[in-house]
Design a protein around this motif. Sequence first.
Motif, mmCIF file in Angstrom:
data_model
loop_
_atom_site.group_PDB
_atom_site.id
_atom_site.type_symbol
_atom_site.label_atom_id
_atom_site.label_comp_id
_atom_site.label_asym_id
_atom_site.label_seq_id
_atom_site.Cartn_x
_atom_site.Cartn_y
_atom_site.Cartn_z
ATOM 1 N N ILE A 90 -16.277 48.863 7.594
ATOM 2 C CA ILE A 90 -17.736 49.047 7.750
ATOM 3 C C ILE A 90 -18.022 50.406 8.378
ATOM 4 O O ILE A 90 -18.917 51.137 7.929
ATOM 5 N N CYS A 93 -17.597 53.104 5.813
ATOM 6 C CA CYS A 93 -18.753 53.161 4.907
ATOM 7 C C CYS A 93 -19.944 53.843 5.566
ATOM 8 O O CYS A 93 -20.665 54.604 4.917
ATOM 9 N N ARG A 94 -20.155 53.578 6.855
ATOM 10 C CA ARG A 94 -21.303 54.179 7.560
ATOM 11 C C ARG A 94 -21.182 55.692 7.679
ATOM 12 O O ARG A 94 -22.181 56.385 7.803
ATOM 13 N N CYS A 102 -24.569 50.131 3.540
ATOM 14 C CA CYS A 102 -23.259 49.714 4.029
ATOM 15 C C CYS A 102 -23.147 48.205 4.105
ATOM 16 O O CYS A 102 -24.106 47.517 4.447
ATOM 17 N N CYS A 104 -22.692 44.714 5.600
ATOM 18 C CA CYS A 104 -22.868 44.146 6.940
ATOM 19 C C CYS A 104 -21.651 43.319 7.315
ATOM 20 O O CYS A 104 -21.315 43.185 8.487
#
Length: 137
Positions: A90, A93-94, A102, A104
């Motif tokens: 995650i 991706c951010r 992105c 969750c």
Amino acid sequence: MPADVRPQFRVLGEVLSRWATERGDDPALVFGDRTWTWDVCSPEVERVVAEFPGVAEVAVIGVPDDRWGEQVKAVVTAVPGAQVDAEKLIEYCRERLAHYKCPCTVDVREALPRNETGKILKRKVREPYWQGHSRRV
């Protein structure tokens, strides 16, 4: 308007959800409230998730969310012998996507369902998350 674009609007309580582009069983994820909507193109997110070390396959889907209608979830398989850390994925991706695109959450599975030609069946990936909900995507 192209044949594959069919605007549809659905009101779910205080949430307005709109699916503007349908591509077979892989619709664009669109979620938001009455003021804002966000379009998330799953192939764009899948491309970034697939670049993460240890990810063999990925399917990005929308899962139920009480506030927004749907939230982005990545369902992945790991390369043999590798482990995928959901939090690090995650974070990865951010750094590469807009925050709202992105995932969750991330689930790691042994395998993803496929049809006879090898295409990942996203509707089968989505099914368990939508059980018990009156609306299904």
